[in-house]
Design a protein around this motif. Sequence first.
Motif, PDB file in Angstrom:
ATOM      1  N   PHE A  38       7.848   4.530  -5.159  1.00  0.00           N
ATOM      2  CA  PHE A  38       9.075   5.315  -5.324  1.00  0.00           C
ATOM      3  C   PHE A  38      10.183   4.474  -5.954  1.00  0.00           C
ATOM      4  N   ILE A  39      10.285   3.217  -5.542  1.00  0.00           N
ATOM      5  CA  ILE A  39      11.340   2.350  -6.064  1.00  0.00           C
ATOM      6  C   ILE A  39      11.128   2.088  -7.552  1.00  0.00           C
ATOM      7  N   GLN A  40       9.887   1.882  -7.962  1.00  0.00           N
ATOM      8  CA  GLN A  40       9.603   1.684  -9.385  1.00  0.00           C
ATOM      9  C   GLN A  40       9.887   2.956 -10.181  1.00  0.00           C
ATOM     10  N   HIS A  41       9.515   4.109  -9.652  1.00  0.00           N
ATOM     11  CA  HIS A  41       9.822   5.370 -10.334  1.00  0.00           C
ATOM     12  C   HIS A  41      11.327   5.506 -10.551  1.00  0.00           C
ATOM     13  N   PRO A  89      -1.145  -4.940 -10.142  1.00  0.00           N
ATOM     14  CA  PRO A  89       0.193  -4.841 -10.754  1.00  0.00           C
ATOM     15  C   PRO A  89       0.475  -3.465 -11.342  1.00  0.00           C
ATOM     16  N   ARG A  90      -0.541  -2.815 -11.911  1.00  0.00           N
ATOM     17  CA  ARG A  90      -0.321  -1.479 -12.477  1.00  0.00           C
ATOM     18  C   ARG A  90      -0.019  -0.466 -11.384  1.00  0.00           C
ATOM     19  N   CYS A  98       7.453  -0.870   0.234  1.00  0.00           N
ATOM     20  CA  CYS A  98       6.548   0.169  -0.272  1.00  0.00           C
ATOM     21  C   CYS A  98       5.115  -0.328  -0.403  1.00  0.00           C
ATOM     22  N   LEU A  99       4.933  -1.646  -0.511  1.00  0.00           N
ATOM     23  CA  LEU A  99       3.602  -2.219  -0.729  1.00  0.00           C
ATOM     24  C   LEU A  99       2.989  -2.804   0.543  1.00  0.00           C
ATOM     25  N   GLU A 100       3.754  -2.809   1.642  1.00  0.00           N
ATOM     26  CA  GLU A 100       3.296  -3.476   2.858  1.00  0.00           C
ATOM     27  C   GLU A 100       1.983  -2.915   3.400  1.00  0.00           C
ATOM     28  N   GLY A 154       0.674  -5.980   0.684  1.00  0.00           N
ATOM     29  CA  GLY A 154       1.700  -6.719  -0.028  1.00  0.00           C
ATOM     30  C   GLY A 154       1.418  -6.855  -1.513  1.00  0.00           C
ATOM     31  N   GLU A 155       2.403  -7.354  -2.238  1.00  0.00           N
ATOM     32  CA  GLU A 155       2.317  -7.400  -3.707  1.00  0.00           C
ATOM     33  C   GLU A 155       1.196  -8.299  -4.215  1.00  0.00           C
TER      34      GLU A 155
END
Length: 282
Positions: free
Chosen positions: A189-192, A182-183, A170-172, A176-177
């Motif tokens: 979607f995965i965090q939700h 971080p917020r 999702c962050l690609e 990337g992360e």
Amino acid sequence: MVGAIPAQGTNGAASGGIMEMMCLKKSTKPARSSFSALCGARRKKIKMLFPYEEFVKFFQCEAFDLSPRGLLNIGNSCYANAVLQCLTCTKPLSIYLLRQSHSRACYGKDWCLMCELEQHVMLLRESGGPLSSSRILSHIRSINCQMGDGSQEDAHEFLRLLVASMQSICLERLGGEHKVDPRLQETTFIQHTFGGRLRSKVKCLRCFHESERYENIMDLTLEIYGWVESLEDALTQFTTPEDLDGENMYRCGRCAGYVRARKQLCIDEAPNILTIVLKRFQ
């Protein structure tokens, strides 16, 4: 042993008793009746990678036309099959995968876990015999070289690998992360779906100063040894205050030394889908 249950504040499935055992305050995530007002008043001001109102539509969707299908054991693959069955029965995730939102925009030239999961879920719309997880397991070594070689593995580790990999995907597009705030990472979607927050509070028993630390979680691990005979017991044990003494003393910054203290874990914000892992060993 892995399971997923909807958290309070989304469809009210969690009982008040369990909420109290978890030391869980009222969820900050919107209930069905209050979401529209909250979205208009607060959520519109927050930049999100995946719109929360879209996630709520997936969560509330009544049409969930998937046929139960077994999974073949292709040689010590029962750990992976158990996790895949749990994930494909997680309604918002399955609906997201069925819409193929990711694959339409995926720019990956090599194998993509999210695209593979989309294909797997699409097959569940058809009736038939058991499916095989061979393609996922044969490629999973590109993510973790210690899995997918035919050995028996831990289901919890495999679950964490899949969820963490989906989060990374999702962050690609944003680099990337390491390049995403971080917020902002908390709005995928995965965090939700799976993301929540754990609170650790430590109280010094000498000066009575309290310190709090927060940690993002994707699942909750509960120990079930000893006197634990139910999920409620395991939640009670998880949130019971622990005395830090002897060799496990707490270093208090205010007292400038190691002191006796009391520590307690609480769920500060419950995930929309609370995944509970039962740990049978110490």
